[in-house]
Design a protein around this motif. Sequence first.
Motif, PDB file in Angstrom:
ATOM      1  N   PRO A  42      35.747 -80.129  14.457  1.00 50.08           N
ATOM      2  CA  PRO A  42      34.394 -80.518  14.856  1.00 50.08           C
ATOM      3  C   PRO A  42      33.582 -79.405  15.502  1.00 50.08           C
ATOM      4  O   PRO A  42      32.409 -79.594  15.831  1.00 50.08           O
ATOM      5  N   HIS A  45      35.070 -76.935   8.755  1.00 51.38           N
ATOM      6  CA  HIS A  45      34.367 -77.901   9.598  1.00 51.38           C
ATOM      7  C   HIS A  45      34.440 -79.288   8.958  1.00 51.38           C
ATOM      8  O   HIS A  45      34.401 -79.439   7.730  1.00 51.38           O
ATOM      9  N   ASN A  46      34.524 -80.318   9.824  1.00 53.60           N
ATOM     10  CA  ASN A  46      34.523 -81.690   9.334  1.00 53.60           C
ATOM     11  C   ASN A  46      33.384 -81.945   8.351  1.00 53.60           C
ATOM     12  O   ASN A  46      33.550 -82.650   7.350  1.00 53.60           O
ATOM     13  N   ALA A  63      39.024 -84.780  16.116  1.00 54.55           N
ATOM     14  CA  ALA A  63      38.171 -85.123  17.250  1.00 54.55           C
ATOM     15  C   ALA A  63      38.788 -84.527  18.513  1.00 54.55           C
ATOM     16  O   ALA A  63      40.000 -84.289  18.572  1.00 54.55           O
TER      17      ALA A  63
END
Length: 406
Positions: free
Chosen positions: A33, A284-285, A325
Amino acid sequence: MPTDIQDTVHTVEAAAVLGLFPARPRLLALGEPTHGEDALLELRNDLFRQLVEEQGYRAIAIESDCLSGLVVDDYVTTGAGTLDDVMRDGFSHPDIGLATSVANRELVRWMREFNENRPRSEQVRFAGFDGPLEMAAAASPRRALTALFDCLAAHVDADLLPCTAQRLDDLLGADEPWTDPGAMMDPARSVGRTPRAGELRLLAEDFATLLETQAPHLEAAMTPDAWDRARLCARTARGLLRYHHWMADTSPGRMAWLVAVRDQMMADNLLALAERHSTLVHAHNGHLQRNRSTMRMGGRPVEWWSAGALVGARLREEYGFLATALGTVRHRGVDVPPPDTVEGMLYAGPLERCVVDAPGLAAALRDAPAAPRQSAYYGYAPLDPAQLASSDGLVFLKDVPRTPGR
């Protein structure tokens, strides 16, 4: 941690991760994230080692320049160069410190050590899967186009080549106009829609077509790695010229085109990797999620389909996505998450890092949905709880310490 979600939480181990899937994904994507935190890369490294040693995975692909990544792959497979040289030349995106990351250096060192004295068929491979693109500029297409031309010139009849080497060089010209950082914000400074750029786009298409129409001969005449690299150069040349074309655009859709073209380049590279190896993908997500990606650029909302969405549509169950997360990133102003968020619920648990059955967690929270978390730090994208059901898993890291030296 609420008792009804405890059964969805496991330690971060390769067996537990793969246990989330009915079958082993060909591409297992691990998102992050935020960029620039070695704690996230160390978690990635640990998982990759386990996937290699216990589950037979044989490649890792990261969000870095696909052409520069060939330098790293040569080193980990043959020992070419030195580790210092490879770290300097094999990684892009200096703004997020890929080349200076201790965790990235350790990854490369471990891969070289693992490959020592192993036959090539059993070695682990490294790939960058991003285009030669930076936040403020795009590369010249010179490197990709000239490598592709040289490959074709060495193996096919000269009469079939759509131009000479001199003509290609003349059209490319100096690299500086291509890489002008001012073009990112001012389309008038881009050379992407000049007549010579238009001719280069046509030549790139012809080179790629020649590569495809000569495939039976070329595959027989070249090593598998050389053939794959020729295809990579063809994809990269076409993608770069398409990207430069849209840098010169003045319509309201300009930024949406640019981010979409970038993720298409990523997706094409991942699909090519999937043909050869079971691969852990790290980025990246927002590049790996199955949902439509969104951001604000220049004060306007921009939406596009991410590389993960594009690849997932093609590979179906052979693509797996784990979002990551975080609990705290205190040196970035990200403090303990509120208890009614997904991050807050996991933060209350005993594990410093864990992997979560995301659809199972979404089901457990159906009657009492989690609140979305807010972050004052622009570089950290909190988890969107609405996307849990479309993720295969969720990796949670409780506390992210400051990376030494940053």
